[in-house]
Write an enzyme that holds these catalytic residues in place. Structure first.
Site, PDB file in Angstrom:
ATOM      1  N   ASP A   1     -14.167 -17.169  15.458  1.00 53.45           N
ATOM      2  CA  ASP A   1     -15.212 -16.776  16.404  1.00 53.45           C
ATOM      3  C   ASP A   1     -14.700 -17.113  17.801  1.00 53.45           C
ATOM      4  O   ASP A   1     -14.577 -18.278  18.154  1.00 53.45           O
ATOM      5  CB  ASP A   1     -16.501 -17.556  16.087  1.00 53.45           C
ATOM      6  CG  ASP A   1     -17.673 -17.064  16.933  1.00 53.45           C
ATOM      7  OD1 ASP A   1     -17.451 -16.183  17.785  1.00 53.45           O
ATOM      8  OD2 ASP A   1     -18.794 -17.560  16.758  1.00 53.45           O
TER       9      ASP A   1
ATOM     10  N   ASP B   1      -0.888  -1.128  -5.925  1.00 54.68           N
ATOM     11  CA  ASP B   1      -2.043  -0.779  -5.087  1.00 54.68           C
ATOM     12  C   ASP B   1      -3.116  -0.072  -5.926  1.00 54.68           C
ATOM     13  O   ASP B   1      -2.825   0.886  -6.626  1.00 54.68           O
ATOM     14  CB  ASP B   1      -1.502   0.139  -3.973  1.00 54.68           C
ATOM     15  CG  ASP B   1      -2.574   0.687  -3.046  1.00 54.68           C
ATOM     16  OD1 ASP B   1      -3.737   0.274  -3.159  1.00 54.68           O
ATOM     17  OD2 ASP B   1      -2.221   1.520  -2.189  1.00 54.68           O
TER      18      ASP B   1
ATOM     19  N   GLY C   1      -4.094   7.252   2.465  1.00 55.91           N
ATOM     20  CA  GLY C   1      -2.745   6.695   2.448  1.00 55.91           C
ATOM     21  C   GLY C   1      -2.443   5.992   1.138  1.00 55.91           C
ATOM     22  O   GLY C   1      -1.429   5.317   1.009  1.00 55.91           O
ATOM     23  N   HIS C   2      -3.351   6.132   0.162  1.00 60.62           N
ATOM     24  CA  HIS C   2      -3.196   5.374  -1.084  1.00 60.62           C
ATOM     25  C   HIS C   2      -3.023   6.305  -2.280  1.00 60.62           C
ATOM     26  O   HIS C   2      -3.547   7.410  -2.301  1.00 60.62           O
ATOM     27  CB  HIS C   2      -4.416   4.481  -1.313  1.00 60.62           C
ATOM     28  CG  HIS C   2      -4.607   3.447  -0.246  1.00 60.62           C
ATOM     29  ND1 HIS C   2      -3.988   2.222  -0.275  1.00 60.62           N
ATOM     30  CD2 HIS C   2      -5.334   3.471   0.900  1.00 60.62           C
ATOM     31  CE1 HIS C   2      -4.326   1.525   0.806  1.00 60.62           C
ATOM     32  NE2 HIS C   2      -5.148   2.268   1.535  1.00 60.62           N
TER      33      HIS C   2
ATOM     34  N   ASP D   1       0.881  -1.180   0.000  1.00 60.85           N
ATOM     35  CA  ASP D   1       0.000   0.000   0.000  1.00 60.85           C
ATOM     36  C   ASP D   1       0.908   1.216   0.000  1.00 60.85           C
ATOM     37  O   ASP D   1       1.812   1.308   0.827  1.00 60.85           O
ATOM     38  CB  ASP D   1      -0.857   0.036   1.273  1.00 60.85           C
ATOM     39  CG  ASP D   1      -1.917  -1.043   1.275  1.00 60.85           C
ATOM     40  OD1 ASP D   1      -1.862  -1.901   0.390  1.00 60.85           O
ATOM     41  OD2 ASP D   1      -2.786  -1.022   2.160  1.00 60.85           O
TER      42      ASP D   1
END
Length: 555
Positions: free
Chosen positions: A443, A197, A367-368, A165
């Site tokens: 879970d 990304d 942030g991309h 990223d």
């Protein structure tokens, strides 16, 4: 011309993370070596009732365990590291990551009592790691968390660059700007494929610098000098936290931190030197009440409206330490992740109802990378093939369009699905098969023990409720000694529906008489008779299909 042996191509196998934002994990395979990039989780969809997290199915790695050499992690966000404690129970190989990323991973491993069991190596930018047939280089990038890296993966079939990223930030808050020079140098060597990304590939232009948020905070602080300020943001965005602390210090405010993940990351980041906190600025949350409101700032989790996070509990009045007061200024320093919009607006409405002033515009940058930054990376790396990653299908398609506009041949752009096996070398690239992938649900302490059947039952219980039929039969003769009695939950309110329950009991008595007359003593048969007759009756009377559970005891 001699054809290369089939097995001497590079295989790229995404095991998760395509068609969604989250659960990123990709295997790279060449002959007898496999390396894995990232190991993330995703958060449950609305229909995954009671599920805490979702991790990737790594059956392929388990089946080829002897060939898996290591995990390379691009940065410390949950969608890239969250599954590590679960996956490494079965695939225990070394992890390679930069300093802050490793600090966050170690915190996770410690919580799972795995710190001593997993080998770890902290890597610096520019360092090369040799594993099997692969050599992997870490390249400095910018993102909304410190220490993000792109990876140059050198294999005998060619170089693959994986951006992780990233964004291009020429004025980052901490550390250096993205190492564009290194991308260019690797591009000159000739790059086989670029995995880039795609999160913001639909957005034109450039992503704003993280520094711009600092200026916005200064403005807000100077406009709201007489109120308490509460700021919700992502725990992992250390630079954002740094800028809040800078503004607080400038305006003479004490800072409190609320939310478990926020406390964890801030302590890890400041220990490792990624956060500079001036002395006497941070105070414990319960000490904030000793200072006047206009001299305090609270940094909290819950910017995505998560029901258990600190801000949501403040909004609905269940937080133990913090009560929202009229005139409080509350800042959402984030954008809702797709799917969270409803939860976020619910929290914002609750805060407004309590008389607070809520600010949620222009206090966040992504942030991309947007389209221009994606073009920049492609122009520097000049790959032969493009493999858009990290995004929903529409984001991958948007990047494909950007790359086509740059002049790449459509046939050289591969939009993969999780599980596809892409084989490639200089001669060509094609998807040659599929491996098993999917969602493994966590879970509580159970990993993978809740599957589609259990979820279907939960859905059924949630929508229609349950009727339990209890009775006692005599051993041997099968005569009914007690019952059948009816207990129901979530079906109808019994006190208001006595006549319905009486009729249902009469239906059951008839059914048991029928079973006695026909000498049916097999429990399975009795249970199915009860389910059929009671199910038909209830459907006729109410048009509902509750789950029916007969319980038979024998004396």
């Amino acid at each position: 011309m001699l054809k290369k042996k089939q097995n001497s191509k590079l295989k790229i196998i995404p095991l998760g993370g395509l068609e969604q934002i989250g659960m990123n994990i990709t295997a790279f395979e060449y002959e007898d070596s496999i390396i894995v990039v990232d190991c993330g989780l995703s958060f449950p969809e609305d229909d995954m009732l009671g599920i805490d997290l979702v991790i990737p199915d790594v059956t392929y790695l388990k089946e080829n365990l002897d060939r898996v050499k290591g995990f390379f992690i691009t940065h410390g966000h949950e969608d890239h590291i969250g599954a590590i404690p679960y996956v490494l129970r079965d695939v225990n190989v070394p992890i390679y990551a930069t300093k802050l990323t490793m600090g966050i991973i170690e915190h996770k491993l410690r919580e799972h009592n795995m710190l001593t069991k997993v080998k770890r190596k902290v890597v610096k930018y520019g360092q090369h790691i040799n594993l099997g047939c692969f050599r992997v280089e870490f390249i400095k990038t910018n993102h909304s968390i410190q220490d993000a890296a792109a990876l140059a993966i050198y294999s005998p079939a060619g170089i693959v660059v994986h951006t992780g990223d990233f964004k291009v930030d020429y004025t980052p808050v901490f550390g250096d700007a993205i190492d564009l020079q290194r991308f260019g140098e690797i591009g000159k060597k000739g790059v086989l494929a670029l995995m880039c990304d795609s999160t913001n590939a639909e957005r034109p232009g450039f992503t704003m610098s993280e520094k711009s948020v600092g200026a916005t905070f200064d403005e807000i602080f100077s406009e709201h000098k007489n109120t308490r300020i509460i700021i919700a943001t992502f725990a992992s965005n250390v630079d954002r936290v740094q800028q809040i602390i800078n503004s607080a210090e400038k305006f003479g405010r004490k800072v409190g931190v609320e939310g478990r993940s926020m406390v964890n990351i801030i302590s890890t980041a400041s220990e490792l030197g990624y956060l500079k906190i001036p002395d006497n600025t941070l105070v414990e949350t319960d000490q904030l009440k000793n200072y006047p409101d206009e001299k305090t700032v609270l940094i909290t989790t819950g910017s995505q409206g998560e029901s258990m996070a600190a801000l949501s509990r403040m909004a609905n009045g269940t937080h133990k330490k913090i009560t929202i007061k009229p005139k409080d200024t509350i800042i959402f320093s984030s954008n809702p992740i797709p799917g969270n919009e409803k939860a976020v607006s619910h929290v914002i409405n609750e805060l407004f109802q309590k008389g607070a002033d809520v600010i949620f515009q222009d206090v966040h940058v992504s942030g991309h990378a947007c389209q221009e930054e994606i073009k920049l990376i492609y122009s520097l790396v000049k790959p032969k093939y493009s493999i858009p990653v990290h995004g929903e299908y529409k984001h991958l398609m948007a990047q494909a369009k950007v790359v086509e506009d740059l002049g790449m041949d459509k046939d050289n752009i591969f939009i993969l699905s999780s599980g596809d096996v892409l084989e490639l070398d200089e001669e060509g690239a094609e998807v040659t098969g599929r491996v098993q992938t999917g969602d493994v649900m966590v879970d509580g302490l159970g990993v993978g023990d809740v599957g589609n059947i259990v979820l279907r039952d939960r859905q059924h219980l949630a929508e229609d409720g349950i009727i339990i039929v209890v009775m006692t039969l005599e051993n041997g003769s099968g005569r009914v000694l007690a019952g059948p009695d009816i207990v129901s939950r979530g079906f109808v309110y019994v006190r208001g529906s006595e006549s319905l329950m009486d009729e249902a009991k009469a239906v059951l008595d008839e059914t048991m008489d029928y079973c006695m007359d026909k000498n049916i003593t097999d429990w399975g048969k009795i249970k199915s008779e009860i389910k059929d007759s009671l199910g038909d009756f209830v459907w006729k009377e109410t048009k509902r299909r509750p789950m029916i559970m007969p319980i038979i005891m024998e004396v």
